[in-house]
Design a protein around this motif. Structure first.
Motif, mmCIF file in Angstrom:
data_model
loop_
_atom_site.group_PDB
_atom_site.id
_atom_site.type_symbol
_atom_site.label_atom_id
_atom_site.label_comp_id
_atom_site.label_asym_id
_atom_site.label_seq_id
_atom_site.Cartn_x
_atom_site.Cartn_y
_atom_site.Cartn_z
ATOM 1 N N GLU A 1 3.829 -12.090 -4.164
ATOM 2 C CA GLU A 1 2.648 -12.558 -3.413
ATOM 3 C C GLU A 1 2.331 -11.625 -2.263
ATOM 4 O O GLU A 1 1.180 -11.309 -1.987
ATOM 5 C CB GLU A 1 2.917 -13.960 -2.857
ATOM 6 N N VAL A 2 3.379 -11.162 -1.562
ATOM 7 C CA VAL A 2 3.173 -10.268 -0.417
ATOM 8 C C VAL A 2 2.533 -8.966 -0.892
ATOM 9 O O VAL A 2 1.559 -8.487 -0.310
ATOM 10 C CB VAL A 2 4.520 -9.980 0.312
ATOM 11 N N ARG A 3 3.032 -8.422 -2.006
ATOM 12 C CA ARG A 3 2.484 -7.156 -2.510
ATOM 13 C C ARG A 3 1.010 -7.323 -2.922
ATOM 14 O O ARG A 3 0.151 -6.513 -2.567
ATOM 15 C CB ARG A 3 3.298 -6.658 -3.706
ATOM 16 N N MET B 1 -1.049 -9.501 -1.825
ATOM 17 C CA MET B 1 -1.852 -9.737 -0.625
ATOM 18 C C MET B 1 -2.198 -8.403 0.055
ATOM 19 O O MET B 1 -3.342 -8.162 0.427
ATOM 20 C CB MET B 1 -1.054 -10.626 0.329
ATOM 21 N N PHE B 2 -1.192 -7.510 0.186
ATOM 22 C CA PHE B 2 -1.472 -6.230 0.846
ATOM 23 C C PHE B 2 -2.363 -5.341 -0.016
ATOM 24 O O PHE B 2 -3.180 -4.585 0.514
ATOM 25 C CB PHE B 2 -0.181 -5.536 1.281
ATOM 26 N N ASP B 3 -2.242 -5.428 -1.334
ATOM 27 C CA ASP B 3 -3.170 -4.685 -2.198
ATOM 28 C C ASP B 3 -4.608 -5.124 -1.910
ATOM 29 O O ASP B 3 -5.521 -4.316 -1.847
ATOM 30 C CB ASP B 3 -2.847 -4.931 -3.681
ATOM 31 N N ALA C 1 8.065 0.413 4.624
ATOM 32 C CA ALA C 1 6.891 -0.483 4.622
ATOM 33 C C ALA C 1 5.759 0.193 5.391
ATOM 34 O O ALA C 1 5.165 -0.404 6.290
ATOM 35 C CB ALA C 1 7.256 -1.854 5.204
ATOM 36 N N CYS C 2 5.488 1.439 5.013
ATOM 37 C CA CYS C 2 4.604 2.321 5.796
ATOM 38 C C CYS C 2 3.152 1.893 5.761
ATOM 39 O O CYS C 2 2.359 2.336 6.600
ATOM 40 C CB CYS C 2 4.741 3.757 5.304
ATOM 41 N N GLY C 3 2.753 1.064 4.798
ATOM 42 C CA GLY C 3 1.363 0.635 4.723
ATOM 43 C C GLY C 3 0.430 1.825 4.644
ATOM 44 O O GLY C 3 0.612 2.732 3.824
ATOM 45 N N SER C 4 -0.577 1.849 5.527
ATOM 46 C CA SER C 4 -1.573 2.924 5.484
ATOM 47 C C SER C 4 -1.093 4.205 6.150
ATOM 48 O O SER C 4 -1.867 5.161 6.269
ATOM 49 C CB SER C 4 -2.869 2.436 6.127
ATOM 50 N N PHE D 1 5.720 -0.755 -1.170
ATOM 51 C CA PHE D 1 5.629 -1.201 -2.567
ATOM 52 C C PHE D 1 4.219 -1.620 -2.972
ATOM 53 O O PHE D 1 4.007 -2.063 -4.104
ATOM 54 C CB PHE D 1 6.670 -2.268 -2.901
ATOM 55 N N SER D 2 3.245 -1.478 -2.050
ATOM 56 C CA SER D 2 1.864 -1.831 -2.394
ATOM 57 C C SER D 2 1.095 -0.568 -2.783
ATOM 58 O O SER D 2 0.891 0.331 -1.964
ATOM 59 C CB SER D 2 1.197 -2.521 -1.197
ATOM 60 N N ALA D 3 0.646 -0.527 -4.045
ATOM 61 C CA ALA D 3 -0.096 0.646 -4.520
ATOM 62 C C ALA D 3 -1.389 0.809 -3.719
ATOM 63 O O ALA D 3 -1.811 1.935 -3.421
ATOM 64 C CB ALA D 3 -0.399 0.506 -6.007
ATOM 65 N N GLY E 1 8.168 2.360 -3.401
ATOM 66 C CA GLY E 1 9.552 1.888 -3.488
ATOM 67 C C GLY E 1 9.740 0.605 -2.719
ATOM 68 O O GLY E 1 8.885 0.184 -1.943
ATOM 69 N N ASP E 2 10.903 -0.021 -2.949
ATOM 70 C CA ASP E 2 11.218 -1.324 -2.369
ATOM 71 C C ASP E 2 12.107 -1.144 -1.137
ATOM 72 O O ASP E 2 13.155 -0.493 -1.213
ATOM 73 C CB ASP E 2 11.946 -2.163 -3.438
ATOM 74 N N ALA E 3 11.683 -1.758 -0.029
ATOM 75 C CA ALA E 3 12.459 -1.683 1.210
ATOM 76 C C ALA E 3 13.840 -2.328 1.052
ATOM 77 O O ALA E 3 14.740 -2.064 1.848
ATOM 78 C CB ALA E 3 11.697 -2.393 2.325
ATOM 79 N N ALA F 1 7.335 -0.728 10.903
ATOM 80 C CA ALA F 1 6.397 -1.351 11.839
ATOM 81 C C ALA F 1 5.706 -2.521 11.151
ATOM 82 O O ALA F 1 5.052 -2.333 10.120
ATOM 83 C CB ALA F 1 5.352 -0.333 12.307
ATOM 84 N N PHE F 2 5.882 -3.702 11.691
ATOM 85 C CA PHE F 2 5.239 -4.919 11.174
ATOM 86 C C PHE F 2 5.549 -5.133 9.691
ATOM 87 O O PHE F 2 4.731 -5.695 8.960
ATOM 88 C CB PHE F 2 3.717 -4.863 11.414
ATOM 89 N N GLY F 3 6.700 -4.654 9.268
ATOM 90 C CA GLY F 3 7.089 -4.777 7.872
ATOM 91 C C GLY F 3 8.209 -5.790 7.694
ATOM 92 O O GLY F 3 8.245 -6.539 6.708
HETATM 93 C C1 LIG Z 1 1.793 -5.522 7.959
HETATM 94 S S1 LIG Z 1 1.977 -4.154 6.874
HETATM 95 C C2 LIG Z 1 2.564 -2.903 7.961
HETATM 96 C C3 LIG Z 1 2.136 -1.511 7.550
HETATM 97 C C4 LIG Z 1 2.434 -0.386 8.526
HETATM 98 N N1 LIG Z 1 3.854 -0.206 8.733
HETATM 99 C C5 LIG Z 1 1.731 -0.542 9.843
HETATM 100 O O1 LIG Z 1 2.316 -0.261 10.884
HETATM 101 O O2 LIG Z 1 0.542 -0.878 9.846
HETATM 102 C C6 LIG Z 1 3.422 -4.582 5.945
HETATM 103 C C7 LIG Z 1 3.701 -3.651 4.804
HETATM 104 O O3 LIG Z 1 4.964 -3.995 4.264
HETATM 105 C C8 LIG Z 1 4.923 -3.710 2.889
HETATM 106 N N2 LIG Z 1 6.062 -4.370 2.246
HETATM 107 C C9 LIG Z 1 6.386 -5.687 2.286
HETATM 108 N N3 LIG Z 1 7.514 -5.914 1.584
HETATM 109 C C10 LIG Z 1 7.926 -4.698 1.103
HETATM 110 C C11 LIG Z 1 9.028 -4.276 0.319
HETATM 111 N N4 LIG Z 1 9.950 -5.143 -0.125
HETATM 112 N N5 LIG Z 1 9.140 -2.970 0.026
HETATM 113 C C12 LIG Z 1 8.214 -2.078 0.469
HETATM 114 N N6 LIG Z 1 7.141 -2.415 1.213
HETATM 115 C C13 LIG Z 1 7.001 -3.710 1.527
HETATM 116 C C14 LIG Z 1 3.553 -4.195 2.463
HETATM 117 O O4 LIG Z 1 3.140 -3.676 1.232
HETATM 118 C C15 LIG Z 1 2.708 -3.735 3.658
HETATM 119 O O5 LIG Z 1 2.141 -2.469 3.425
#
Ligand SMILES: C[S@@+](CC[C@H](N)C(=O)[O-])C[C@H]1O[C@@H](n2cnc3c(N)ncnc32)[C@H](O)[C@@H]1O
Length: 224
Positions: free
Chosen positions: A8-10, A12-14, A55-58, A79-81, A99-101, A117-119
């Motif tokens: 669900e989290v993945r 949602m971020f997609d 969990a680098c996001g953008s 892990f979000s494409a 990849g998976d955190a 950050a915020f991950g």
């Molecule tokens: C709130 S965003 C933060 C993005 C970025 N670090 C920032 O500072 O804006 C959270 C991120 O965590 C990623 N995420 C959540 N669970 C993850 C997991 N198990 N493995 C990799 N990424 C994950 C999501 O896909 C999302 O991009």
């Protein structure tokens, strides 16, 4: 019992990836950039060193790390494409890996520093995420929302998280459920102390916690 459903989290971020940066800046009153810079500086990264942004996001914190590391290797993993696509478009010169955190596709001690950050709050098993950061790096820094403090500022902040954020975020992102999730999880945010305890229990040493912006967010740092 996982704290979050990873699928669900993945998903949602997609969904929110296209508007993620704009909304972050809007909803944090433009403070998110400063918080990420502070997180990058807290890694003590030197030119030529290596870093992993979990969990680098953008890719915004990844880019801050790259600025400090210069010619060093900096990698963002998520892990979000959808988020990765955005990161690659925004920072074509940087390395981003899917990849998976909770099972980082990197070797023990491969990086000088790792960040998230915020991950952390979004991970199905935050303790395991912290342990993975400690496995692959020699210094770890986490930037995360913390439970709003019991103060006037805390009450205003809670109101913002509960009332403003879901409405503005939902309307502008076109994904109201995602921003309801953010505000519904406010009371599940850990305090700075609880974050530090979790880090210690996950194998971190020399754990330090620093509150930023009146305690709205905090920086957790340590080493393996
Ligand atoms: C709130 S965003 C933060 C993005 C970025 N670090 C920032 O500072 O804006 C959270 C991120 O965590 C990623 N995420 C959540 N669970 C993850 C997991 N198990 N493995 C990799 N990424 C994950 C999501 O896909 C999302 O991009």
């Amino acid at each position: 019992m996982p704290e979050r459903d990873a699928y669900e989290v993945r998903a949602m971020f997609d969904r929110i990836a296209p508007r993620y940066d704009l909304l972050n800046t809007l909803l944090s009153g433009g403070l998110d950039g400063r918080w990420r810079r502070q997180a990058a500086v807290a890694t003590h990264l030197q030119p030529g060193q290596s870093a992993l942004d979990v969990a680098c996001g953008s890719g915004k914190l990844t880019a801050e790390l790259a600025r400090l590391a210069g010619a060093g290797r900096v990698v963002g993993v998520d892990f979000s494409a959808g988020m990765l696509e955005k990161a690659r478009r925004g920072y074509p010169a940087l390395e981003f890996v899917e990849g998976d955190a909770l099972a980082l596709p990197f070797g023990d001690g491969e990086f000088d520093a790792s960040t998230a950050a915020f991950g952390l709050r979004n991970l199905a098993d935050p303790g395991r995420g912290l342990a993975e950061m400690a496995r692959v790096s020699r210094r770890m820094v986490v930037l995360e929302f913390v439970r709003p403090p019991r103060s006037v500022f805390g009450s205003v902040y809670r109101f913002h998280l509960r009332q403003v954020l879901p409405r503005v975020g939902g309307a502008l992102s076109g994904a109201p459920a995602a921003y309801r999730y953010l505000s519904d999880t406010v009371d599940a945010y850990r305090s700075g102390e609880e974050l530090a305890e979790l880090a210690l229990a996950s194998g971190w040493k020399g754990v330090e916690f620093k509150a930023l912006t009146g305690g709205a967010v905090g920086l957790l740092a340590g080493h393996p």
